[in-house]
Scaffold this active site. Structure first.
Site, PDB file in Angstrom:
ATOM      1  N   ARG A  60      33.560 -62.357  71.205  1.00  0.00           N
ATOM      2  CA  ARG A  60      34.675 -62.721  69.977  1.00  0.00           C
ATOM      3  C   ARG A  60      35.996 -62.046  70.184  1.00  0.00           C
ATOM      4  O   ARG A  60      35.992 -60.883  70.507  1.00  0.00           O
ATOM      5  CB  ARG A  60      33.893 -62.875  68.674  1.00  0.00           C
ATOM      6  N   LYS A 200      31.418 -69.813  65.219  1.00  0.00           N
ATOM      7  CA  LYS A 200      31.840 -68.751  64.185  1.00  0.00           C
ATOM      8  C   LYS A 200      32.848 -69.028  63.278  1.00  0.00           C
ATOM      9  O   LYS A 200      32.857 -68.762  62.262  1.00  0.00           O
ATOM     10  CB  LYS A 200      31.955 -67.416  65.007  1.00  0.00           C
ATOM     11  N   HIS A 219      24.805 -64.305  56.974  1.00  0.00           N
ATOM     12  CA  HIS A 219      24.830 -64.296  58.377  1.00  0.00           C
ATOM     13  C   HIS A 219      23.372 -63.807  58.611  1.00  0.00           C
ATOM     14  O   HIS A 219      23.144 -62.592  58.736  1.00  0.00           O
ATOM     15  CB  HIS A 219      26.003 -62.931  58.870  1.00  0.00           C
ATOM     16  N   SER A 239      25.880 -58.973  64.889  1.00  0.00           N
ATOM     17  CA  SER A 239      25.505 -59.421  66.215  1.00  0.00           C
ATOM     18  C   SER A 239      24.713 -58.057  66.830  1.00  0.00           C
ATOM     19  O   SER A 239      24.984 -57.092  66.902  1.00  0.00           O
ATOM     20  CB  SER A 239      26.850 -59.590  66.962  1.00  0.00           C
ATOM     21  N   LYS A 243      18.537 -60.787  65.121  1.00  0.00           N
ATOM     22  CA  LYS A 243      18.343 -61.817  64.472  1.00  0.00           C
ATOM     23  C   LYS A 243      17.761 -63.057  64.960  1.00  0.00           C
ATOM     24  O   LYS A 243      16.588 -63.606  64.640  1.00  0.00           O
ATOM     25  CB  LYS A 243      19.863 -62.480  63.700  1.00  0.00           C
ATOM     26  N   THR A 244      18.164 -63.447  66.356  1.00  0.00           N
ATOM     27  CA  THR A 244      17.590 -64.478  66.828  1.00  0.00           C
ATOM     28  C   THR A 244      16.248 -63.944  67.613  1.00  0.00           C
ATOM     29  O   THR A 244      15.186 -64.839  67.569  1.00  0.00           O
ATOM     30  CB  THR A 244      18.785 -64.512  68.353  1.00  0.00           C
ATOM     31  N   ASP A 258      20.847 -67.921  63.237  1.00  0.00           N
ATOM     32  CA  ASP A 258      22.224 -67.021  62.934  1.00  0.00           C
ATOM     33  C   ASP A 258      22.957 -67.445  61.187  1.00  0.00           C
ATOM     34  O   ASP A 258      23.627 -66.444  60.724  1.00  0.00           O
ATOM     35  CB  ASP A 258      23.176 -67.673  63.865  1.00  0.00           C
ATOM     36  N   ARG A 324      24.696 -65.051  77.528  1.00  0.00           N
ATOM     37  CA  ARG A 324      24.076 -65.891  76.444  1.00  0.00           C
ATOM     38  C   ARG A 324      23.488 -67.055  77.074  1.00  0.00           C
ATOM     39  O   ARG A 324      23.869 -67.834  77.891  1.00  0.00           O
ATOM     40  CB  ARG A 324      25.164 -66.411  75.481  1.00  0.00           C
TER      41      ARG A 324
HETATM   42  N1  LIG Z   1      13.329 -53.595  68.427  1.00  0.00           N
HETATM   43  C1  LIG Z   1      14.007 -54.666  68.458  1.00  0.00           C
HETATM   44  N2  LIG Z   1      14.292 -55.694  67.734  1.00  0.00           N
HETATM   45  C2  LIG Z   1      14.938 -56.680  68.119  1.00  0.00           C
HETATM   46  N3  LIG Z   1      15.863 -56.700  69.171  1.00  0.00           N
HETATM   47  C3  LIG Z   1      15.768 -55.605  69.980  1.00  0.00           C
HETATM   48  C4  LIG Z   1      14.693 -54.572  69.804  1.00  0.00           C
HETATM   49  N4  LIG Z   1      14.785 -53.780  70.952  1.00  0.00           N
HETATM   50  C5  LIG Z   1      15.618 -54.394  71.739  1.00  0.00           C
HETATM   51  N5  LIG Z   1      16.296 -55.660  71.480  1.00  0.00           N
HETATM   52  C6  LIG Z   1      17.215 -56.520  72.128  1.00  0.00           C
HETATM   53  O1  LIG Z   1      18.496 -56.587  71.246  1.00  0.00           O
HETATM   54  C7  LIG Z   1      18.907 -57.670  71.263  1.00  0.00           C
HETATM   55  C8  LIG Z   1      18.918 -58.375  69.900  1.00  0.00           C
HETATM   56  O2  LIG Z   1      19.962 -59.330  69.940  1.00  0.00           O
HETATM   57  P1  LIG Z   1      19.846 -60.666  69.111  1.00  0.00           P
HETATM   58  O3  LIG Z   1      18.400 -61.282  68.646  1.00  0.00           O
HETATM   59  O4  LIG Z   1      20.627 -61.601  69.749  1.00  0.00           O
HETATM   60  O5  LIG Z   1      20.678 -60.241  68.069  1.00  0.00           O
HETATM   61  P2  LIG Z   1      21.481 -61.074  67.048  1.00  0.00           P
HETATM   62  O6  LIG Z   1      20.986 -62.660  67.123  1.00  0.00           O
HETATM   63  O7  LIG Z   1      21.460 -60.512  65.798  1.00  0.00           O
HETATM   64  O8  LIG Z   1      23.101 -61.163  67.458  1.00  0.00           O
HETATM   65  C9  LIG Z   1      18.030 -58.431  72.151  1.00  0.00           C
HETATM   66  O9  LIG Z   1      18.655 -58.676  73.553  1.00  0.00           O
HETATM   67  C10 LIG Z   1      16.756 -57.959  71.990  1.00  0.00           C
HETATM   68  O10 LIG Z   1      16.119 -58.036  73.249  1.00  0.00           O
HETATM   69  C1  LIG Z   2      27.758 -65.780  68.379  1.00  0.00           C
HETATM   70  C2  LIG Z   2      27.566 -64.624  67.959  1.00  0.00           C
HETATM   71  O1  LIG Z   2      26.628 -64.213  67.059  1.00  0.00           O
HETATM   72  P1  LIG Z   2      25.339 -63.321  67.212  1.00  0.00           P
HETATM   73  O2  LIG Z   2      25.729 -62.271  68.024  1.00  0.00           O
HETATM   74  O3  LIG Z   2      25.146 -62.803  65.863  1.00  0.00           O
HETATM   75  O4  LIG Z   2      24.228 -64.095  67.654  1.00  0.00           O
HETATM   76  C3  LIG Z   2      28.765 -63.458  68.001  1.00  0.00           C
HETATM   77  O5  LIG Z   2      28.877 -62.506  67.140  1.00  0.00           O
HETATM   78  O6  LIG Z   2      29.513 -64.054  68.684  1.00  0.00           O
HETATM   79 MN   LIG Z   3      21.989 -64.364  67.474  1.00  0.00          MN
END
Ligand SMILES: Nc1ncnc2c1ncn2[C@@H]1O[C@H](COP(=O)(O)OP(=O)(O)O)[C@@H](O)[C@H]1O
Ligand SMILES: C=C(OP(=O)(O)O)C(=O)O
Ligand SMILES: [Mn+2]
Length: 532
Positions: A60, A200, A219, A239, A243-244, A258, A324
């Site tokens: 972003r 977003k 969020h 981010s 979360k995911t 999200d 992604r």
């Molecule tokens: N303990 C942990 N808990 C959650 N994610 C972790 C952890 N350790 C490493 N990761 C990595 O961190 C990243 C978390 O990203 P994501 O779940 O996409 O976050 P968000 O959705 O909040 O942006 C992933 O690539 C995941 O594999």
């Molecule tokens: C799409 C997004 O969300 P997130 O990384 O929280 O999954 C972003 O921050 O660009």
């Molecule tokens: Mn996410």
């Protein structure tokens, strides 16, 4: 001529957008992919995924996002966090973008945001890139085909990656622009191919609209216990905090990864799809997400792959660390069909602490939860915003400052009331570093985080012994089945505990310095738990 299915009274011409080349309305996935291939926008991957690269923009561009200063938003916008754009500049930008669009082909999807029909909004996405249209079709919610015939949009997004803004003419900062006009109900996006801006932007709109209806926009990801939508949990986090990853829990039903709203009826997903990071994606730790990377139509953004076998390289971050995949929710086998849940029993605030100071889980009082919600401490991870290459500590209020058009206390008050009314239990979870800061220690094992969350959500964690953390005042469990005791005591994970103490003191001071800005706005009980 309109190609595809559209309300005949509501074509782009009816909206005053004229002189375009071909316009494709509401194409289904196979047809969009055909168009994307024809335009050489990407290629087919294993299982019929669609592989794309987004060039220079792989995250972003928060500094290029503007809110237009219209009469309707007066007194409502947190301008310190949302750079203003004048109405005149926006109007010029709009006209220039429409001029740019002439003669070019566009792809329209008419979609909705908000699984609760009472609070849903209709959005028309007009994309220059055909694959963006596929992406947003995955990410938002779809009206029935019949409903398209009478569809009218509450909001319109026009996204032209080939359009270059002009700071002089348009009052922006660079040739990239994301301009939100809440009165005209338009978002204009120019000069970035990063697909995440499409979704977003809409999140920001909902964060503007919903508080006036008493709905808390969050969020966060969300899930609920199997067979029991009332036993819901939300996971706030900026981010990269998890979360995911953590909401896709094989033992629970996924509501969304999200963005959610919390109304008097419970929680509801805004979206209909997920946008997962694929760096180091591990088939064992994250089997559900991994499986989507070989499903038809999944959009795979900025991943390196073998030219011949099309095998994805989950380790290669040479294009970006923010690689992604985007897919519809139903590609996750245990996803909720309704995307509706009860009032959350548990509220988890995820933080990715790059200092390695915070414990892997802590229980928060409602006042402490408010303190941490307003603070929003975490580290920005590499890639999700342009220019980031190292985890960078930050305080991102509401765990999503880049998406909050209103003052943080407004969201804080809403959340407070709802937590009090429904008696949710609040937790702070560090998914960041342990055994030292980033550079010395290691990332918290996902397995440990999952085990702690399972115990928190099934109630067993409330049975164990807790200690009070001397630096932060919250309660930390001493021992939890399935987790190494040592992990629960971050100080003990450092080879030099006095170095931990020094780092912890620094962090406490950072919290205190950051929180000063909220002191004039908050209740006494939150002041009483402020640290430092
Ligand atoms: N303990 C942990 N808990 C959650 N994610 C972790 C952890 N350790 C490493 N990761 C990595 O961190 C990243 C978390 O990203 P994501 O779940 O996409 O976050 P968000 O959705 O909040 O942006 C992933 O690539 C995941 O594999
Ligand atoms: C799409 C997004 O969300 P997130 O990384 O929280 O999954 C972003 O921050 O660009
Ligand atoms: Mn996410």
């Amino acid at each position: 001529m309109a190609i595809g299915r559209v309300n005949p009274q509501y074509t782009l011409e009816d909206m005053g957008i004229e002189g375009l080349g071909e316009v494709y309305y509401n194409l289904l996935e196979p047809a969009i992919i055909e168009q994307s291939l024809k335009r050489d926008e990407g290629r087919l991957g294993k299982g019929g995924t669609f592989l794309v690269e987004t060039g220079k923009f792989t995250g972003r561009s928060p500094k290029d996002k503007f809110v237009v200063e219209t009469p309707g938003v007066e007194g409502k916008i947190w301008w310190e966090n949302n750079p203003p754009m004048s109405e005149a500049h926006f109007d010029t930008l709009y006209n220039d973008m429409l001029a740019h669009m002439k003669g070019r082909d566009y792809f329209v999807q008419d979609l909705t945001a908000g699984a609760d029909p009472e609070h849903a909004i209709n959005i028309r996405f007009i994309n220059e890139l055909s694959w963006h249209n596929l992406f947003i079709r995955h990410m938002m919610r779809r009206p029935s085909r019949e409903a398209l015939d009478t569809f009218m949009a509450d909001f319109t997004v026009i996204n032209c990656p080939k359009f270059k803004a002009d700071p002089e003419r348009h009052g922006c900062r660079t040739d990239t622009v994301i301009a939100l006009n809440f009165d005209r109900k338009i978002i204009l996006v120019g000069n970035t191919e990063y697909a995440g801006e499409n979704k977003k932007g809409i999140f920001t709109v909902l964060n503007y609209m919903l508080p006036e209806k008493g709905i808390m926009p969050m969020h966060c990801s969300a899930n609920h216990a199997k067979g029991n939508p009332v036993d819901a949990a939300v996971f706030f986090g900026l981010s990269g905090t998890g979360k995911t990853t953590l909401s896709a829990d094989p033992n629970r039903i996924l509501l969304g990864d999200d963005e959610h709203g919390w109304s008097d009826r419970g929680i509801f997903n805004f979206e209909g799809g997920c946008y997962a990071k694929t760096i180091d994606l591990d088939p064992e730790a994250e089997p559900e997400i991994y499986a989507t990377t070989e499903r038809f139509g999944t959009v795979i953004e900025n991943m390196v792959y073998d030219e011949e076998t099309l095998e994805l390289d989950f380790k290669d971050d040479s294009l970006t660390a923010n690689m992604r995949c985007a897919y519809p929710m139903d590609y996750i086998s245990n996803a909720s069909e309704s995307a509706l849940g009860g009032h959350p029993k548990n509220i988890v605030m995820l933080t990715c602490d790059a200092f390695g100071v915070l414990p892997p889980i802590a229980r928060l009082t409602p006042a402490q939860a408010m303190y941490h919600f307003l603070s929003g401490f975490t580290a920005k991870v590499a890639g999700t915003e342009r220019g980031l290459t190292e985890p960078t500590p930050t305080f991102s209020t509401c765990f999503g400052a880049p998406f909050m058009p209103r003052r943080p206390e407004e969201y804080g008050k809403l959340l407070r009331e709802k937590i009090a009314r429904h008696g949710a239990t609040c937790w702070l979870v560090n998914t960041g570093w342990t055994g030292g800061a980033h550079g010395t220690g290691a990332r918290m094992p996902i397995k440990a985080t999952r085990a702690l969350l399972t115990a928190a959500l099934d109630g067993s964690l409330s049975e164990v012994e807790f200690r009070k953390d001397p630096n932060f005042g919250f309660e930390v469990p001493v021992s939890v089945a399935g987790v190494d005791d040592i992990l629960l005591d971050p100080r003990g994970t450092w080879s030099d505990p006095t170095a931990y103490d020094a780092q912890a003191h620094k962090l406490v001071q950072m919290f205190a310095d950051n929180f000063e800005q909220y002191i004039p706005y908050i209740d006494e009980d939150v002041k009483a738990v402020a640290i430092g």
